[in-house]
Design a protein around this motif. Structure first.
Motif, PDB file in Angstrom:
ATOM      1  N   PHE A 143      31.772  37.151  19.334  1.00 36.99           N
ATOM      2  CA  PHE A 143      33.015  37.663  19.905  1.00 36.99           C
ATOM      3  C   PHE A 143      33.703  36.605  20.766  1.00 36.99           C
ATOM      4  N   LEU A 144      32.943  35.911  21.601  1.00 41.72           N
ATOM      5  CA  LEU A 144      33.521  34.896  22.478  1.00 41.72           C
ATOM      6  C   LEU A 144      34.040  33.697  21.693  1.00 41.72           C
ATOM      7  N   ASP A 145      33.329  33.291  20.655  1.00 40.26           N
ATOM      8  CA  ASP A 145      33.822  32.215  19.796  1.00 40.26           C
ATOM      9  C   ASP A 145      35.131  32.615  19.133  1.00 40.26           C
ATOM     10  N   TYR A 146      35.172  33.820  18.616  1.00 39.66           N
ATOM     11  CA  TYR A 146      36.387  34.317  17.963  1.00 39.66           C
ATOM     12  C   TYR A 146      37.550  34.367  18.954  1.00 39.66           C
ATOM     13  N   LEU A 147      37.264  34.806  20.179  1.00 34.87           N
ATOM     14  CA  LEU A 147      38.293  34.863  21.215  1.00 34.87           C
ATOM     15  C   LEU A 147      38.811  33.464  21.543  1.00 34.87           C
ATOM     16  N   ASN A 148      37.928  32.506  21.701  1.00 33.42           N
ATOM     17  CA  ASN A 148      38.337  31.129  22.001  1.00 33.42           C
ATOM     18  C   ASN A 148      39.126  30.511  20.857  1.00 33.42           C
ATOM     19  N   TRP A 149      38.698  30.763  19.626  1.00 36.90           N
ATOM     20  CA  TRP A 149      39.417  30.221  18.481  1.00 36.90           C
ATOM     21  C   TRP A 149      40.809  30.819  18.378  1.00 36.90           C
ATOM     22  N   SER A 150      40.927  32.108  18.669  1.00 31.90           N
ATOM     23  CA  SER A 150      42.255  32.728  18.602  1.00 31.90           C
ATOM     24  C   SER A 150      43.177  32.190  19.699  1.00 31.90           C
ATOM     25  N   ARG A 151      42.611  31.816  20.849  1.00 33.44           N
ATOM     26  CA  ARG A 151      43.415  31.199  21.905  1.00 33.44           C
ATOM     27  C   ARG A 151      43.857  29.792  21.521  1.00 33.44           C
ATOM     28  N   GLN A 152      43.048  29.092  20.759  1.00 37.32           N
ATOM     29  CA  GLN A 152      43.370  27.727  20.350  1.00 37.32           C
ATOM     30  C   GLN A 152      44.360  27.683  19.197  1.00 37.32           C
ATOM     31  N   LEU A 153      44.578  28.785  18.530  1.00 41.01           N
ATOM     32  CA  LEU A 153      45.534  28.801  17.418  1.00 41.01           C
ATOM     33  C   LEU A 153      46.951  28.456  17.862  1.00 41.01           C
ATOM     34  N   GLN A 154      47.287  28.785  19.096  1.00 45.57           N
ATOM     35  CA  GLN A 154      48.635  28.469  19.586  1.00 45.57           C
ATOM     36  C   GLN A 154      48.875  26.972  19.681  1.00 45.57           C
ATOM     37  N   LEU A 155      47.822  26.180  19.693  1.00 48.81           N
ATOM     38  CA  LEU A 155      47.963  24.728  19.768  1.00 48.81           C
ATOM     39  C   LEU A 155      48.393  24.132  18.418  1.00 48.81           C
TER      40      LEU A 155
END
Length: 77
Positions: free
Chosen positions: A63-75
């Motif tokens: 869950f935390l990996d998925y959350l971090n990856w979704s935050r990095q998508l904006q980059l």
């Protein structure tokens, strides 16, 4: 910057506790009594706790990996 680290740490702690609780609830559906030797109650409880922590931690890390990856998508944009 330190605020973000503190918030991230708090999210990680609550995520792990939440998923460990869910794993504990889910493992109660299994009937472990058939697998336990006689007079091995302490070992069975310890195994139950360790299984709960392992399953909860794996789910929380996903869950935390998925959350971090979704935050990095904006980059990307």
């Amino acid at each position: 910057m330190l605020e973000d680290l503190g918030q991230q740490a708090l999210i990680n702690i609550f995520s792990h506790l939440f998923f460990i609780g869910i794993a504990f609830f889910a493992l109660q559906a299994l009937n472990f009594e058939k697998l336990i030797r006689a007079n091995r109650v302490f070992q069975a409880r310890l195994l139950y706790i360790l299984l709960t922590v392992v399953i909860g931690s794996i789910a929380s890390n996903f869950f935390l990996d998925y959350l971090n990856w979704s935050r990095q998508l904006q980059l990307l944009f």
